[in-house]
Design an enzyme around this catalytic site. Structure first.
Site, mmCIF file in Angstrom:
data_model
loop_
_atom_site.group_PDB
_atom_site.id
_atom_site.type_symbol
_atom_site.label_atom_id
_atom_site.label_comp_id
_atom_site.label_asym_id
_atom_site.label_seq_id
_atom_site.Cartn_x
_atom_site.Cartn_y
_atom_site.Cartn_z
ATOM 1 N N ILE A 172 31.097 -6.171 -47.410
ATOM 2 C CA ILE A 172 30.156 -7.029 -46.683
ATOM 3 C C ILE A 172 30.654 -7.242 -45.257
ATOM 4 C CG2 ILE A 172 28.971 -9.237 -46.621
ATOM 5 C CD1 ILE A 172 28.168 -7.403 -48.947
ATOM 6 N N ASP A 173 31.938 -7.514 -45.096
ATOM 7 C CA ASP A 173 32.502 -7.624 -43.749
ATOM 8 C C ASP A 173 32.328 -6.316 -42.978
ATOM 9 O OD1 ASP A 173 33.373 -10.244 -43.644
ATOM 10 O OD2 ASP A 173 35.349 -9.807 -44.462
ATOM 11 N N LEU A 174 32.629 -5.197 -43.635
ATOM 12 C CA LEU A 174 32.570 -3.910 -42.948
ATOM 13 C C LEU A 174 31.135 -3.549 -42.570
ATOM 14 C CD1 LEU A 174 35.113 -1.953 -45.169
ATOM 15 C CD2 LEU A 174 35.512 -2.925 -42.901
#
Length: 404
Positions: A172-174
């Site tokens: 999700i961060d990436l």
């Protein structure tokens, strides 16, 4: 060759992963990135070890190294008026500001979008938060693991509903970092045409919903809540892992011709001749029976020999590599995914920017910086005198690194 974003200046007020991932990409593509960090501690990920590596007199965690190359570090206390004023002066000359503070935090220091737009109307200001700038959850903090659960990803990952599993990397961060990068480059194009900057509101939860892709449409079209299926595919059969005699293999069949070829590899032409396995719809509806047949056949074979035969027949498949095996893979090595940086005394291996661009390739120009390593240089470029810089350092407003 200069990078495609050569001449673009990025003021990076973000930390941890989603924001730094986006600004690292911008840096790889040629932008100048000034990473602003807290004096004393810096980006949270500097302490996220072990493992860590010593370079010169400084220690770098592997996590920090993964997302902070091609940046200069300025250690600055933006909570102090003098620090906030330095940010405003840098913002006047910046093309992009990236921040991932909780909603409303930077406004308290006069560093919100409206504040900086007033002094630089062409500024592109990208805010990355857990839940976005609006909505009932806007004030909450957001973390990848939490959002993998709230955004539905964990509900379709794992072997069953009683044992939810997150993805093994913080996707999700990436993905949020990637979406932010796409949006910022589109905003640069918009500014080229109109002269106007804009505010970009990126939310981890929005990203999580966006990447549900086929699973979202499975629900929207079929009104059946998707469930975790382990390594099986909800729509395509056979498309999963199977146990061979000496380990697991992946079979990823996406067409009827590939299925027919796979049946020939297994010396089971009767399977492709059966009416219930004709077409993906039939194979999906009858997956239990088909996969039982395949499990029996594959379980009698050596994985390397099976994969070699599949390759010759044009049937997609492969092993499940550990990370060390990934970097030992001949194709990964031929593609140059691992890049060495530094000399014999301080070597550093980094994973390169994946796309290969013929006209404006990504470059590795700067190793991830030590905390405050570039502070003196950045402040000098702003026009501050040596006495002024030393005064700021003495007051704890800036921290000057060993080379800054």
């Amino acid at each position: 060759m200069s990078g495609a974003l050569d001449g673009i200046r990025v003021l990076d007020l973000s930390r941890v992963l989603a924001g730094p991932w986006a600004t690292q990409i911008l840096g790889d593509l040629g932008a100048e990135v000034i990473k602003v960090e807290r004096p004393g501690k810096g980006d949270d990920t500097r302490g996220w070890g072990p493992p860590s590596i010593e370079i010169g007199e400084d220690s770098f965690s592997s996590y920090y190294l993964s997302c902070n190359r091609n940046k200069r570090s300025l250690a600055l206390d933006i909570a102090k008026p003098e620090g906030a004023e330095i940010i405003r002066k840098l913002a006047v000359e910046a093309d992009i500001v990236v921040e991932n503070f909780k909603t409303g935090t930077l406004e308290r220091y006069g560093l919100g979008y409206a504040d900086l737009k007033a002094i630089n109307p062409g500024l592109i200001y990208c805010s990355i938060t857990g839940f976005g700038q609006t909505g009932p959850y806007a004030a909450r903090g957001g973390y990848d693991f939490l959002i993998q659960g709230m955004g539905g990803l964990m509900s379709v990952t794992g072997e069953g509903p009683d044992a939810p599993v997150k993805v093994g990397v913080p996707v999700i961060d990436l993905f949020t970092g990637l979406y932010a990068t796409i949006a910022m480059q589109a905003a640069l194009r918009h500014r080229d045409k109109t002269g106007a900057g804009q505010h970009i509101d990126c939310a981890l939860l929005d990203t999580a919903v966006g990447i549900l892709s086929n699973q979202a449409m499975n629900w929207l079209v079929g009104q059946k809540v998707p469930k975790p299926m382990g390594n099986a595919h909800p729509n395509v059969v056979p498309y999963r892992t199977f146990a061979a005699k000496d380990g697991h293999v992946i079979v990823a069949i996406g067409s009827d011709s590939q299925f027919a070829a796979f049946c020939d590899v297994l010396e089971r032409p009767d399977l492709r001749a059966r009416e219930e396995f004709d077409g993906n719809t039939g194979r999906n509806l009858n997956r239990v029976e088909l996969e039982a047949e395949l499990e029996n056949e594959i379980g009698q074979r050596n994985s390397a020999e099976l994969l070699a035969a599949m390759d010759v027949a044009g049937v997609p498949g492969g092993p499940i590599n550990t990370i060390d095996a990934v970097f030992a893979d001949a194709h990964v090595q031929a593609r140059g995914m691992l890049q060495e940086f530094g000399g014999e005394e301080d070597p550093l291996s980094l994973v390169r920017f994946p796309p290969v661009m013929s006209g404006s390739p990504a470059t590795l120009r700067r190793r991830p910086p030590a905390l405050g390593a570039d502070g003196r240089g950045v402040l000098t470029e702003m026009g501050l005198t040596e006495d002024q810089i030393e005064s700021l350092a003495a007051a704890g407003i800036v921290q000057l690194g060993r080379t800054g």
